[in-house]
Design an enzyme around this catalytic site. Structure first.
Site, mmCIF file in Angstrom:
data_model
loop_
_atom_site.group_PDB
_atom_site.id
_atom_site.type_symbol
_atom_site.label_atom_id
_atom_site.label_comp_id
_atom_site.label_asym_id
_atom_site.label_seq_id
_atom_site.Cartn_x
_atom_site.Cartn_y
_atom_site.Cartn_z
ATOM 1 N N HIS A 130 71.052 -10.396 67.586
ATOM 2 C CA HIS A 130 70.782 -10.313 66.156
ATOM 3 C C HIS A 130 69.855 -9.144 65.866
ATOM 4 O O HIS A 130 68.852 -8.957 66.551
ATOM 5 C CB HIS A 130 70.121 -11.609 65.656
ATOM 6 C CG HIS A 130 69.585 -11.509 64.263
ATOM 7 N ND1 HIS A 130 68.241 -11.421 63.997
ATOM 8 C CD2 HIS A 130 70.218 -11.451 63.061
ATOM 9 C CE1 HIS A 130 68.059 -11.322 62.686
ATOM 10 N NE2 HIS A 130 69.236 -11.345 62.087
ATOM 11 N N SER A 131 70.182 -8.348 64.850
ATOM 12 C CA SER A 131 69.350 -7.225 64.420
ATOM 13 C C SER A 131 69.152 -6.260 65.590
ATOM 14 O O SER A 131 70.115 -5.870 66.229
ATOM 15 C CB SER A 131 68.030 -7.755 63.850
ATOM 16 O OG SER A 131 67.299 -6.756 63.195
ATOM 17 N N LEU A 132 67.914 -5.878 65.891
ATOM 18 C CA LEU A 132 67.699 -4.980 67.029
ATOM 19 C C LEU A 132 68.220 -5.596 68.322
ATOM 20 O O LEU A 132 68.619 -4.884 69.251
ATOM 21 C CB LEU A 132 66.215 -4.646 67.150
ATOM 22 C CG LEU A 132 65.826 -3.666 68.254
ATOM 23 C CD1 LEU A 132 66.523 -2.325 68.082
ATOM 24 C CD2 LEU A 132 64.308 -3.480 68.294
#
Length: 255
Positions: free
Chosen positions: A95-97
């Protein structure tokens, strides 16, 4: 890789699971987040699916460790931890980075296919790796701006962000995560020989639809894109059960 990073025992937090899992889902949290964000998923995964979360230095149970600011040593260490884990069919989800880190870990695992059970990659809430990195400079990464950034994404109570103790715990890891993203070189190499599942939040203020859709170019296998209601943290929202079901389905699809 440093000796400290080479120690694999701390890298994976294994949530309590069923006695005899037949597959596993490994999750990678995003910037400033801890493994705890995925704990609610333990109530959503099927009975035969184990769930583990990557524990990054500088947060959670590893709070006293120095956060890592470069992608290569971090991805090397996580890939080693996964290789030394149980020999179960695995879906890796970031998720995300964490999506960027999951992609780099997947690259390392498929480079040595005889020593990996990875069968699919899932990513959410981050632009595709060929599109560049964060544009915030070290000089701009002030505590005020970093906290404002976290606040703008949603998912963290304002009262927590104003707590000095929480700020002291959060800021070193968040600053390292920005350095990790900023120094990442856009990847334009060959696509992964894996199915790739990408997910985005319809009201995510950070990532645009074309940036999520560009993940299509990072696989020469099956590609699926799904949009969910919610902002950057839609993965912990009301529709998280549907997301988990999609990831579990990847483990049951013939490859």
């Amino acid at each position: 890789m440093t000796a400290a990073l080479a120690r694999t025992g701390r890298w994976l937090l294994r949530f309590p699971t069923r006695a005899a899992p037949t597959a596993r889902l490994v999750c990678v949290p995003g910037a400033g987040c801890t493994a705890a964000m995925f704990h609610p998923w333990t109530a959503l995964v099927p009975d035969d699916l184990a769930i583990s979360v990557v524990q990054l230095p500088g947060r959670g149970a590893r709070l006293r460790e120095e956060p890592v600011e470069r992608m290569d040593p971090l991805a090397d260490a996580v890939a080693l931890a996964l290789r030394e884990g149980p020999a179960l069919p695995t879906v890796l989800f970031g998720h995300s980075l964490g999506a960027l880190l999951a992609f780099e870990v997947a690259r390392r695992l498929v480079a040595d296919p005889g020593n990996s059970e990875l069968i699919a990659l899932g990513v959410a809430a981050h632009k595709a790796p060929q599109l560049g990195s964060a544009d915030i400079t070290p000089e701009e990464a002030t505590p005020e701006r970093l906290l404002a950034f976290v606040e703008s994404l949603g998912g963290t109570p304002d009262s927590a962000l104003r707590d000095p103790q929480i700020q002291r715990m959060l800021l070193p890891a968040l600053r390292a995560d920005f350095a990790l993203d900023r120094t990442y070189r856009p990847f334009t190499g060959p696509p992964l020989p894996l199915p790739l599942y990408a997910a985005g939040g319809r009201t995510d203020p950070l990532v645009s639809a074309p940036e999520i859709e560009a993940w299509r170019d990072r696989t020469d296998g099956a590609f699926r894109l799904r949009w969910f209601p919610g902002d950057h943290f839609f993965v912990t929202g009301a529709d998280s059960a549907a997301l988990v079901a999609d990831l579990a389905a990847l483990l049951r699809t013939p490859h």
